[in-house]
Design an enzyme around this catalytic site. Structure first.
Site, PDB file in Angstrom:
ATOM      1  N   SER A   1      -2.910  -7.161  28.353  1.00 39.38           N
ATOM      2  CA  SER A   1      -3.854  -6.048  28.398  1.00 39.38           C
ATOM      3  C   SER A   1      -3.099  -4.733  28.394  1.00 39.38           C
ATOM      4  CB  SER A   1      -4.728  -6.114  29.659  1.00 39.38           C
ATOM      5  OG  SER A   1      -5.359  -4.854  29.858  1.00 39.38           O
TER       6      SER A   1
ATOM      7  N   GLU B   1     -18.117 -16.058  31.606  1.00 33.42           N
ATOM      8  CA  GLU B   1     -18.096 -15.163  32.775  1.00 33.42           C
ATOM      9  C   GLU B   1     -18.570 -15.897  34.035  1.00 33.42           C
ATOM     10  OE1 GLU B   1     -18.907 -11.137  32.079  1.00 33.42           O
ATOM     11  OE2 GLU B   1     -19.256 -10.644  34.183  1.00 33.42           O
TER      12      GLU B   1
ATOM     13  N   ASP C   1     -25.889  -8.343  29.327  1.00 32.01           N
ATOM     14  CA  ASP C   1     -24.667  -7.627  28.916  1.00 32.01           C
ATOM     15  C   ASP C   1     -24.084  -8.211  27.639  1.00 32.01           C
ATOM     16  OD1 ASP C   1     -25.143  -6.415  31.276  1.00 32.01           O
ATOM     17  OD2 ASP C   1     -23.314  -7.098  32.289  1.00 32.01           O
TER      18      ASP C   1
HETATM   19  P1  ADP Z   1     -17.931  -3.897  34.147  1.00 30.22           P
HETATM   20  O1  ADP Z   1     -18.255  -5.073  33.273  1.00 30.22           O
HETATM   21  O2  ADP Z   1     -19.143  -3.164  34.595  1.00 30.22           O
HETATM   22  O3  ADP Z   1     -16.932  -2.976  33.550  1.00 30.22           O
HETATM   23  P2  ADP Z   1     -16.878  -6.004  35.773  1.00 30.22           P
HETATM   24  O4  ADP Z   1     -16.404  -6.055  37.174  1.00 30.22           O
HETATM   25  O5  ADP Z   1     -17.953  -6.935  35.357  1.00 30.22           O
HETATM   26  O6  ADP Z   1     -17.282  -4.482  35.479  1.00 30.22           O
HETATM   27  O7  ADP Z   1     -15.668  -6.285  34.776  1.00 30.22           O
HETATM   28  C1  ADP Z   1     -14.440  -5.586  34.937  1.00 30.22           C
HETATM   29  C2  ADP Z   1     -13.287  -6.578  34.774  1.00 30.22           C
HETATM   30  O8  ADP Z   1     -13.200  -7.031  33.409  1.00 30.22           O
HETATM   31  C3  ADP Z   1     -11.942  -5.954  35.052  1.00 30.22           C
HETATM   32  O9  ADP Z   1     -11.631  -5.964  36.426  1.00 30.22           O
HETATM   33  C4  ADP Z   1     -11.009  -6.859  34.247  1.00 30.22           C
HETATM   34  O10 ADP Z   1     -10.723  -8.051  34.942  1.00 30.22           O
HETATM   35  C5  ADP Z   1     -11.851  -7.223  33.038  1.00 30.22           C
HETATM   36  N1  ADP Z   1     -11.540  -6.332  31.896  1.00 30.22           N
HETATM   37  C6  ADP Z   1     -12.452  -5.675  31.151  1.00 30.22           C
HETATM   38  N2  ADP Z   1     -11.838  -4.949  30.160  1.00 30.22           N
HETATM   39  C7  ADP Z   1     -10.511  -5.183  30.295  1.00 30.22           C
HETATM   40  C8  ADP Z   1      -9.341  -4.709  29.597  1.00 30.22           C
HETATM   41  N3  ADP Z   1      -9.416  -3.875  28.575  1.00 30.22           N
HETATM   42  N4  ADP Z   1      -8.135  -5.150  30.038  1.00 30.22           N
HETATM   43  C9  ADP Z   1      -8.060  -5.988  31.075  1.00 30.22           C
HETATM   44  N5  ADP Z   1      -9.106  -6.449  31.770  1.00 30.22           N
HETATM   45  C10 ADP Z   1     -10.338  -6.055  31.397  1.00 30.22           C
HETATM   46 MG    MG Z   2     -19.390  -6.805  33.848  1.00 25.65          MG
END
Ligand code: ADP
Ligand code: MG
Length: 359
Positions: free
Chosen positions: A60, A148, A160
């Protein structure tokens, strides 16, 4: 660090998927109800290649973190979403080779704009392309939701992932979360979307969310229906004891607000329905907090704003407003200044400042 620098060769393919914001229909998806999300301009891009050492490797850019899957155990953190997508496809009978996956995203993480669904849908789109898998966009959303739930451990609905897989920024996606019947509709006329983060973290969101879910299930049981979506007449909820009466009243009126939009409404009416949604989330569903109420009130009384409400689970997080086209930036500047005077620090999330700077 790009793909080449991390993995030593260029990627085979890449795919993207957007984040989303829900305009109306909050806390209705786990009641089999109706939602109205739209895609946001920010997106997640996944680059894919074949790994030559027999193991999956995920990187990432946002976290500057690499995870290697050596023993086929489910990893934690961001890798669980990608690994989950791969595993769910395998369970469905598709053969997935060892992969190198590079992720980069402009969707803010953990702000309620669904960076998690964007990551899953981008990963699945990339895999479909790379391996020529015969799966459609609805199946991608369903696989993403399963990934998920089963691998990241989040008991999410289907909204979502359906929004990320099927919506675009010019339309709103009406979705019946029970039947998956859907309709793509244009955004309300002469309007655009403004999303402002309240600056208040979503503490209590998980416990509050689970409690509301349980209350709704109890209310549905008491009323003898499978889910609150089966109640259309709000009078029916009057016979419930408190707080179930208020909780059910929110869900029933919120479903009815979404169904009204489906009939076709003006931007003014859409805004009124958003305002009513906020009042219902605040008073009946009790998932707002003072900062969000302040932010939403400031938005609602600013000229050019059709309507505003909290978006997402609540207990902190973001607000969404429908505003006159072309005015989102100036409205945000004005509102954030007043919000600051009230003692809070907010941040504009949509329209994206970063994306327009880069353009
Ligand atoms: P939301 O979906 O509202 O942004 P969530 O808690 O459901 O919040 O998801 C966030 C999580 O998704 C992050 O903590 C990470 O684990 C993962 N994630 C999402 N996008 C990335 C990214 N670009 N790089 C790494 N992890 C990501
Ligand atoms: Mg989310």
């Amino acid at each position: 660090m790009d793909f080449q620098q991390v993995f030593g060769k260029p990627p085979e393919t890449q795919a993207s998927a957007p984040g989303r914001v829900n305009l109306l229909g909050e806390h209705t998806d786990y009641n089999d109800g109706f939602v109205l999300p739209t895609a946001i301009p920010q997106s997640t891009t996944v680059e894919l290649g074949f790994s030559s050492d027999g193991h999956h490797h995920f990187y990432s850019e946002n976290l500057n973190e690499e995870v290697s899957i050596l023993d086929n155990h489910t990893p934690s953190g961001f890798a669980s979403y990608i690994f989950g997508c791969i595993e769910i496809l395998q369970k469905a009978g598709h053969t997935i080779p060892s992969l190198s996956v590079y992720v980069k995203s402009s969707v803010p993480m953990g702000s309620g704009l669904s960076s998690s669904a964007a990551l899953e849908v981008a990963t699945l789109r990339g895999l479909r392309q790379l391996l020529k898998l015969p799966i459609d966009d609805v199946e991608i959303a369903q696989f993403a939701q399963q990934a998920e739930i089963q691998y990241a451990g989040v008991q999410c609905g289907i909204m979502d992932q359906m929004a990320s897989s099927l919506a675009d920024t010019e339309h709103i996606l009406f979705l019946d979360t029970r039947t998956l019947e859907r309709r793509v509709m244009p955004l309300p006329e002469k309007a655009e979307i403004l999303v402002i983060d309240s600056g208040v973290p979503r503490t209590l969101a998980t416990s509050g969310y689970n409690q509301r879910r349980a209350e709704c299930e109890e209310a549905a049981r008491s009323l003898g229906v499978k889910a609150l979506r089966d109640i259309t007449d709000v009078e029916v909820t009057e016979k419930l004891p408190e707080p179930l009466r208020r909780r059910a009243r929110h869900v029933v009126t919120e479903d009815n607000r979404v169904l009204e939009v489906l009939q076709g409404v003006t931007s003014e009416r859409f805004g009124e329905l958003m305002n009513a949604s906020h009042a219902s989330l605040r008073d009946d569903y009790e998932v707002s907090v003072p900062a969000l109420d302040t932010l939403v009130e400031l938005l609602q009384k600013t000229p050019g704003v059709f309507g505003a409400r909290l978006t997402g689970a609540g207990f902190g997080g973001a607000s969404v407003a429908l505003v006159a086209a072309g005015e989102a930036r100036s409205i945000a500047t004005h509102v954030l200044e007043q919000y600051k005077q009230a003692g809070y620090t907010g941040q504009i999330l949509v329209p994206s400042l970063e994306l327009s700077d880069a353009a």
